[in-house]
Design an enzyme around this catalytic site. Structure first.
Site, mmCIF file in Angstrom:
data_model
loop_
_atom_site.group_PDB
_atom_site.id
_atom_site.type_symbol
_atom_site.label_atom_id
_atom_site.label_comp_id
_atom_site.label_asym_id
_atom_site.label_seq_id
_atom_site.Cartn_x
_atom_site.Cartn_y
_atom_site.Cartn_z
ATOM 1 N N ARG A 96 0.856 -1.183 0.000
ATOM 2 C CA ARG A 96 0.000 0.000 0.000
ATOM 3 C C ARG A 96 0.895 1.236 0.000
ATOM 4 N NH1 ARG A 96 -3.684 -2.619 -1.664
ATOM 5 N NH2 ARG A 96 -5.614 -3.145 -0.593
ATOM 6 N N HIS A 111 -1.197 1.092 -9.617
ATOM 7 C CA HIS A 111 -1.930 0.078 -8.856
ATOM 8 C C HIS A 111 -2.550 -0.978 -9.788
ATOM 9 C CE1 HIS A 111 -4.017 -0.639 -4.744
ATOM 10 N NE2 HIS A 111 -3.938 -1.781 -5.432
#
Ligand code: NAP
Ligand code: GLV
Length: 309
Positions: free
Chosen positions: A224, A272
């Site tokens: 993350r 991502h």
């Protein structure tokens, strides 16, 4: 008993077919499309349902997160009896292993450096090294970390892993917890972050960590964005403590146009895309898990809400 799904319609259509085929006694309803009696909702599948949305369903037993990470969920404000199950599915797992293997080779073969030399019109020869001369260390030995290590193994890298509890993985030197961190990090040439985001792992890719790595090491963040401290990475790249980084996740997402990561010559950035839940394979996993619960067995991927992953 109903399964209520909140998310992209295309995936919901695939999952509705899987439920109709495999679990015809569990109606599959899509939020915003199907009419549902709230008291019948026993299962919900969603990425990040608001607490007031969840509160509408007094008989909700299990919230299935449609992704692998659960840091976006309001884990502390969900009703205490609601179990949370995250996604462990082969499509997402293979995609992550592919991404990490790609990134490890990109950094091992110094591509950020050679690409920037090419752009500058320079022919900068440097002798190649073999994978066996570098150590890749994976932080997080869960579903994704283990799959990444499996894919790296045949490439010949020396391998290490770090996790909260002890693991025994053939061909991988494993380290445990805070006590094992310094010994783990001290020998890692290419560091991979595949940790969940929790209060303990927030900001773990920081100056202190970079300083403990061998000079000239590289970093891959596919966990993350908030695992990484932006200014510390820029400083470590500037001083030469780190050689390069490959980042799939950032804080925030998307990054604003003026962010330094976009133009930094030693950073390769992907938006991502390392791995995502695939409708086909995940639909089978979701129905497997509902079957398991209905027959009194534990679902795969149950989250410990107090631990945060
Ligand atoms: P997982 O199966 O829950 O594994 C988590 C691993 O991290 C476990 O090995 C755990 O240790 C370790 N860990 C947790 N807290 C720790 C701590 N404080 N210190 C040391 N180790 C710790 O998770 P996963 O399915 O592999 O997924 C990992 C993460 O990948 C997700 O949470 C998500 O953030 C990220 N992700 C990114 C993408 C992308 O496209 N970039 C896609 C999917 C997921 P134990 O084994 O001892 O419990
Ligand atoms: C994606 O990042 C996921 O957690 O599934």
């Amino acid at each position: 008993m109903t399964m209520l799904y909140h998310g992209p319609e295309a995936r919901g259509t695939v999952w509705a077919e899987v439920f109709a085929r495999r679990l015809p006694d569990v109606p599959f309803c899509q939020w915003g499309h199907d009419t549902v009696n709230p008291v019948t909702v026993r299962f919900m599948a969603a990425w990040n349902p608001a607490p007031d949305m969840v509160a509408q369903f007094p008989n909700l037993e299990v919230l299935f997160c449609v992704g692998a990470g659960v840091d976006q969920l309001p884990l502390h404000s969900l009703p205490p009896q609601v179990r949370v199950v995250r996604m462990i599915e082969p499509g997402l797992t293979i995609a992550m292993a592919e991404y990490v293997a790609t990134a490890a080779l990109v950094l091992h073969r110094d591509l950020p450096h050679f690409v920037s030399e090419q752009r500058a019109g320079r022919w900068s020869y440097a002798p190649p090294r073999l994978a066996s001369e570098r150590r890749v260390g994976v932080m997080g030995l869960g579903a994704l970390g283990k799959a990444a290590l499996d894919m790296l193994k045949p490439m010949g890298f020396a391998l290490s892993g770090w996790s909260r509890s002890a693991h025994d993985i053939g061909g991988v030197e494993c380290f445990v917890g805070a006590d094992g961190f310094d010994a783990f990090i001290a020998q890692v040439d290419i560091l991979v972050c595949l940790l969940p985001l929790t209060p303990e792992t927030h900001g773990i890719l920081c100056r202190k960590t970079f300083e403990k790595m061998p000079r000239g090491a590289a970093v891959i963040n596919a966990g993350r964005g908030r695992h990484l401290v932006t200014d510390d990475l820029i400083a470590a790249l500037g001083s030469g403590q780190l050689r390069a980084a490959m980042l799939d996740v950032t804080d925030p997402e998307p990054l604003p146009a003026e962010h330094p990561f976009y133009s930094h010559p030693a950073i390769f950035l992907t938006p991502h895309v390392a791995a995502e839940t695939r409708a086909d394979t995940a639909g089978e996993v979701l129905t497997d898990n509902v079957e398991r619960i209905l027959s009194g067995r534990a679902p795969l991927g149950e989250v410990d809400r107090s631990r945060g992953y």
